[in-house]
Design a protein around this motif. Structure first.
Motif, PDB file in Angstrom:
ATOM      1  N   ALA A   1     -55.442 -52.676  82.557  1.00 60.39           N
ATOM      2  CA  ALA A   1     -56.660 -53.405  82.902  1.00 60.39           C
ATOM      3  C   ALA A   1     -56.344 -54.546  83.875  1.00 60.39           C
ATOM      4  O   ALA A   1     -57.071 -54.777  84.849  1.00 60.39           O
ATOM      5  CB  ALA A   1     -57.315 -53.951  81.631  1.00 60.39           C
ATOM      6  N   VAL A   2     -55.247 -55.254  83.614  1.00 62.82           N
ATOM      7  CA  VAL A   2     -54.856 -56.355  84.504  1.00 62.82           C
ATOM      8  C   VAL A   2     -54.488 -55.799  85.878  1.00 62.82           C
ATOM      9  O   VAL A   2     -54.885 -56.345  86.916  1.00 62.82           O
ATOM     10  CB  VAL A   2     -53.685 -57.154  83.884  1.00 62.82           C
ATOM     11  N   ALA A   3     -53.752 -54.706  85.893  1.00 66.34           N
ATOM     12  CA  ALA A   3     -53.353 -54.105  87.174  1.00 66.34           C
ATOM     13  C   ALA A   3     -54.587 -53.684  87.971  1.00 66.34           C
ATOM     14  O   ALA A   3     -54.614 -53.823  89.194  1.00 66.34           O
ATOM     15  CB  ALA A   3     -52.438 -52.910  86.933  1.00 66.34           C
ATOM     16  N   ARG A   4     -55.616 -53.195  87.278  1.00 65.14           N
ATOM     17  CA  ARG A   4     -56.831 -52.778  87.993  1.00 65.14           C
ATOM     18  C   ARG A   4     -57.511 -53.962  88.671  1.00 65.14           C
ATOM     19  O   ARG A   4     -57.999 -53.849  89.783  1.00 65.14           O
ATOM     20  CB  ARG A   4     -57.815 -52.091  87.031  1.00 65.14           C
ATOM     21  N   VAL A   5     -57.539 -55.116  87.996  1.00 66.57           N
ATOM     22  CA  VAL A   5     -58.137 -56.321  88.600  1.00 66.57           C
ATOM     23  C   VAL A   5     -57.363 -56.697  89.868  1.00 66.57           C
ATOM     24  O   VAL A   5     -57.951 -56.996  90.915  1.00 66.57           O
ATOM     25  CB  VAL A   5     -58.125 -57.498  87.591  1.00 66.57           C
ATOM     26  N   ILE A   6     -56.049 -56.669  89.767  1.00 68.84           N
ATOM     27  CA  ILE A   6     -55.214 -57.072  90.908  1.00 68.84           C
ATOM     28  C   ILE A   6     -55.377 -56.061  92.053  1.00 68.84           C
ATOM     29  O   ILE A   6     -55.588 -56.442  93.210  1.00 68.84           O
ATOM     30  CB  ILE A   6     -53.738 -57.184  90.459  1.00 68.84           C
ATOM     31  N   ASP A   7     -55.300 -54.774  91.729  1.00 68.67           N
ATOM     32  CA  ASP A   7     -55.389 -53.745  92.775  1.00 68.67           C
ATOM     33  C   ASP A   7     -56.742 -53.756  93.471  1.00 68.67           C
ATOM     34  O   ASP A   7     -56.851 -53.336  94.625  1.00 68.67           O
ATOM     35  CB  ASP A   7     -55.154 -52.351  92.170  1.00 68.67           C
ATOM     36  N   ALA A   8     -57.777 -54.221  92.763  1.00 69.88           N
ATOM     37  CA  ALA A   8     -59.118 -54.212  93.355  1.00 69.88           C
ATOM     38  C   ALA A   8     -59.269 -55.274  94.440  1.00 69.88           C
ATOM     39  O   ALA A   8     -60.230 -55.237  95.206  1.00 69.88           O
ATOM     40  CB  ALA A   8     -60.168 -54.420  92.260  1.00 69.88           C
ATOM     41  N   CYS A   9     -58.350 -56.221  94.522  1.00 72.07           N
ATOM     42  CA  CYS A   9     -58.459 -57.273  95.546  1.00 72.07           C
ATOM     43  C   CYS A   9     -57.970 -56.711  96.880  1.00 72.07           C
ATOM     44  O   CYS A   9     -56.814 -56.299  96.987  1.00 72.07           O
ATOM     45  CB  CYS A   9     -57.592 -58.472  95.188  1.00 72.07           C
ATOM     46  N   PRO A  10     -58.819 -56.722  97.906  1.00 68.74           N
ATOM     47  CA  PRO A  10     -58.373 -56.185  99.195  1.00 68.74           C
ATOM     48  C   PRO A  10     -57.234 -56.997  99.810  1.00 68.74           C
ATOM     49  O   PRO A  10     -56.487 -56.480 100.635  1.00 68.74           O
ATOM     50  CB  PRO A  10     -59.625 -56.252 100.067  1.00 68.74           C
ATOM     51  N   GLU A  11     -57.083 -58.260  99.382  1.00 67.50           N
ATOM     52  CA  GLU A  11     -56.006 -59.096  99.931  1.00 67.50           C
ATOM     53  C   GLU A  11     -54.649 -58.750  99.330  1.00 67.50           C
ATOM     54  O   GLU A  11     -53.629 -59.279  99.763  1.00 67.50           O
ATOM     55  CB  GLU A  11     -56.295 -60.582  99.658  1.00 67.50           C
ATOM     56  N   VAL A  12     -54.626 -57.907  98.289  1.00 67.14           N
ATOM     57  CA  VAL A  12     -53.350 -57.510  97.674  1.00 67.14           C
ATOM     58  C   VAL A  12     -52.876 -56.244  98.366  1.00 67.14           C
ATOM     59  O   VAL A  12     -53.566 -55.219  98.346  1.00 67.14           O
ATOM     60  CB  VAL A  12     -53.529 -57.262  96.156  1.00 67.14           C
ATOM     61  N   ASN A  13     -51.716 -56.311  99.026  1.00 65.98           N
ATOM     62  CA  ASN A  13     -51.244 -55.089  99.688  1.00 65.98           C
ATOM     63  C   ASN A  13     -50.022 -54.452  99.041  1.00 65.98           C
ATOM     64  O   ASN A  13     -49.671 -53.338  99.379  1.00 65.98           O
ATOM     65  CB  ASN A  13     -51.055 -55.277 101.196  1.00 65.98           C
ATOM     66  N   HIS A  14     -49.398 -55.151  98.097  1.00 67.32           N
ATOM     67  CA  HIS A  14     -48.365 -54.507  97.286  1.00 67.32           C
ATOM     68  C   HIS A  14     -48.583 -54.946  95.847  1.00 67.32           C
ATOM     69  O   HIS A  14     -48.851 -56.115  95.606  1.00 67.32           O
ATOM     70  CB  HIS A  14     -46.946 -54.990  97.629  1.00 67.32           C
ATOM     71  N   ASN A  15     -48.404 -54.026  94.924  1.00 68.30           N
ATOM     72  CA  ASN A  15     -48.391 -54.402  93.510  1.00 68.30           C
ATOM     73  C   ASN A  15     -47.399 -53.495  92.807  1.00 68.30           C
ATOM     74  O   ASN A  15     -47.557 -52.280  92.819  1.00 68.30           O
ATOM     75  CB  ASN A  15     -49.797 -54.262  92.902  1.00 68.30           C
ATOM     76  N   TYR A  16     -46.354 -54.095  92.253  1.00 68.64           N
ATOM     77  CA  TYR A  16     -45.299 -53.334  91.598  1.00 68.64           C
ATOM     78  C   TYR A  16     -45.231 -53.742  90.132  1.00 68.64           C
ATOM     79  O   TYR A  16     -45.289 -54.928  89.820  1.00 68.64           O
ATOM     80  CB  TYR A  16     -43.918 -53.653  92.208  1.00 68.64           C
ATOM     81  N   GLU A  17     -45.088 -52.742  89.270  1.00 70.36           N
ATOM     82  CA  GLU A  17     -44.739 -53.038  87.896  1.00 70.36           C
ATOM     83  C   GLU A  17     -43.225 -53.200  87.827  1.00 70.36           C
ATOM     84  O   GLU A  17     -42.485 -52.352  88.338  1.00 70.36           O
ATOM     85  CB  GLU A  17     -45.195 -51.889  86.986  1.00 70.36           C
ATOM     86  N   ARG A  18     -42.770 -54.279  87.218  1.00 72.87           N
ATOM     87  CA  ARG A  18     -41.325 -54.519  87.076  1.00 72.87           C
ATOM     88  C   ARG A  18     -40.986 -54.786  85.622  1.00 72.87           C
ATOM     89  O   ARG A  18     -41.809 -55.317  84.873  1.00 72.87           O
ATOM     90  CB  ARG A  18     -40.881 -55.698  87.949  1.00 72.87           C
ATOM     91  N   GLU A  19     -39.758 -54.457  85.278  1.00 77.70           N
ATOM     92  CA  GLU A  19     -39.331 -54.579  83.888  1.00 77.70           C
ATOM     93  C   GLU A  19     -38.892 -56.009  83.613  1.00 77.70           C
ATOM     94  O   GLU A  19     -37.737 -56.382  83.839  1.00 77.70           O
ATOM     95  CB  GLU A  19     -38.191 -53.582  83.624  1.00 77.70           C
ATOM     96  N   HIS A  20     -39.824 -56.820  83.129  1.00 77.48           N
ATOM     97  CA  HIS A  20     -39.567 -58.238  82.883  1.00 77.48           C
ATOM     98  C   HIS A  20     -40.776 -58.766  82.138  1.00 77.48           C
ATOM     99  O   HIS A  20     -41.824 -58.101  82.111  1.00 77.48           O
ATOM    100  CB  HIS A  20     -39.424 -58.963  84.239  1.00 77.48           C
ATOM    101  N   ARG A  21     -40.652 -59.955  81.534  1.00 75.40           N
ATOM    102  CA  ARG A  21     -41.838 -60.571  80.935  1.00 75.40           C
ATOM    103  C   ARG A  21     -42.927 -60.733  82.012  1.00 75.40           C
ATOM    104  O   ARG A  21     -44.093 -60.428  81.776  1.00 75.40           O
ATOM    105  CB  ARG A  21     -41.487 -61.931  80.343  1.00 75.40           C
ATOM    106  N   TYR A  22     -42.539 -61.197  83.182  1.00 77.12           N
ATOM    107  CA  TYR A  22     -43.456 -61.149  84.339  1.00 77.12           C
ATOM    108  C   TYR A  22     -43.386 -59.715  84.863  1.00 77.12           C
ATOM    109  O   TYR A  22     -42.446 -59.340  85.553  1.00 77.12           O
ATOM    110  CB  TYR A  22     -43.053 -62.176  85.396  1.00 77.12           C
TER     111      TYR A  22
END
Lengths: 171, 165
Positions: free
Chosen positions: B83-104
């Motif tokens: 759900a959080v990733a969908r909010v981020i991906d929906a922003c046209p200003e976001v051009n990369h979004n990576y899931e990484r293995e970390h608390r962040y």
């Protein structure tokens, strides 16, 4: 060689800005790509080439060429290595890390204490995590006792990667 | 070297990451160096692009040439990750979004024409998700970008006994 700081911005005039906008997603794969760009902008191909050559000279353009997709080429171990490096040594050591052949991006960024203690980021691309770890070990050796703490964050999923627009890479 | 690349494709990818010709017919100049036709260079590059091996052919600009960007991260609870990733991906200003293995665990790049607009996007994401993004703009760039050597065991990887410089 000195660190290329984020500021000041290089002076770009309106023509330069339009050329950057028109070419940031790539040049056309047609026999006369600079003519195609020029035609879209109402300029001559000679002017487009001259302006791009000038931007290459002053560092606005770093390089012109084929930009490979590391991931599709098998470099699937994408490790973001992060380091807490002493402030008085980070510029000198950051430049040394940035020269390592397996590092594709190397930036200083702010710490956000207490949540985020790392101020140096170096992206490594490898075909396996073992190889990425070996690269990180080389960075560890290079940083020595100037580094207090480090981590490596592997990507497990690419959720979004669109064509570059205004920015570039992971600035 | 990838199994899918023939030697000419490999040379196109590895030898032409910089010094792409600033001449009227650049592909013809590359063709001459490779001993193939201009048409063949163009066809191969189109094909490499279609297969995803090439992101683009063109200029790599220094960061922040036309605006502002930042690297941001949020620590999404695992059960809310999608759900959080969908909010981020929906922003046209976001051009990369990576899931990484970390608390962040979500790392994304926000790019806009001004620092104020970048800040607005981070505020929007915080409001929509209840998670405060780390805002980590570039302060200095240490990498001299000459491209990335794809030839294993050569320039891309110094021998183990080589001095680390």
């Amino acid at each position: 060689m000195s660190a290329r700081d984020a500021l000041p911005e290089p002076a770009l005039d309106e023509i330069d800005r339009r050329i950057v906008q028109a070419t940031q997603a790539g040049l056309p794969l047609t026999p006369r790509p600079y003519h195609a760009v020029a035609e879209r902008l109402g300029l001559t191909a000679e002017l487009v080439m001259a302006r791009m050559a000038a931007m290459l000279e002053n560092g606005v353009i770093r390089r012109i060429g084929v930009v490979p997709n590391h991931y599709a080429l098998g470099y699937t171990a994408n490790g973001m290595t992060v380091w807490d490096v002493a402030d008085d040594r980070v510029d000198e050591l950051g430049e040394a890390v940035g020269r390592l052949p397996f590092v594709s991006h190397c930036y200083r960024r702010p710490r956000r204490l207490p949540l985020w203690p790392y101020n140096l980021f170096a992206m490594v691309h490898a075909k396996s995590r073992e190889q990425a770890q070996a690269y990180a070990d080389q960075i560890t050796a290079l940083l020595g006792d100037a580094c207090r703490k480090s981590d490596i964050l592997y990507s497990s999923r690419i959720l979004k990667k669109t064509g570059l627009r205004i920015g570039e890479g992971h600035p | 070297m990838s199994d899918h690349l023939d030697p000419i494709d490999f040379r196109l990818l590895n030898e032409w990451q910089r010094a792409f010709p600033l001449v009227r017919r650049p592909y013809a100049e590359m063709a001459h160096a490779l001993g193939i036709s201009e048409e063949s260079v163009i066809t191969r590059l189109r094909d490499l692009k279609a297969r995803g091996h090439v992101s683009r052919v063109g200029a790599v600009f220094r960061p922040h040439v036309l605006g502002w960007s930042t690297l941001a991260a949020v620590a999404a609870p695992p059960e809310r990750m999608d759900a959080v990733a969908r909010v981020i991906d929906a922003c046209p200003e976001v051009n990369h979004n990576y899931e990484r293995e970390h608390r962040y665990n979500l790392w994304f790049v926000v790019t806009a024409s001004s620092a104020g607009q970048v800040a607005d996007v981070l505020t929007h994401i915080q409001r929509q998700t209840g998670l405060k993004p780390l805002d980590l703009p570039m302060l200095a760039d240490y990498h001299i970008d000459l491209g990335f050597d794809l030839g294993e065991g050569h320039i891309g990887q110094p021998p183990p006994d080589a001095p680390v410089r």
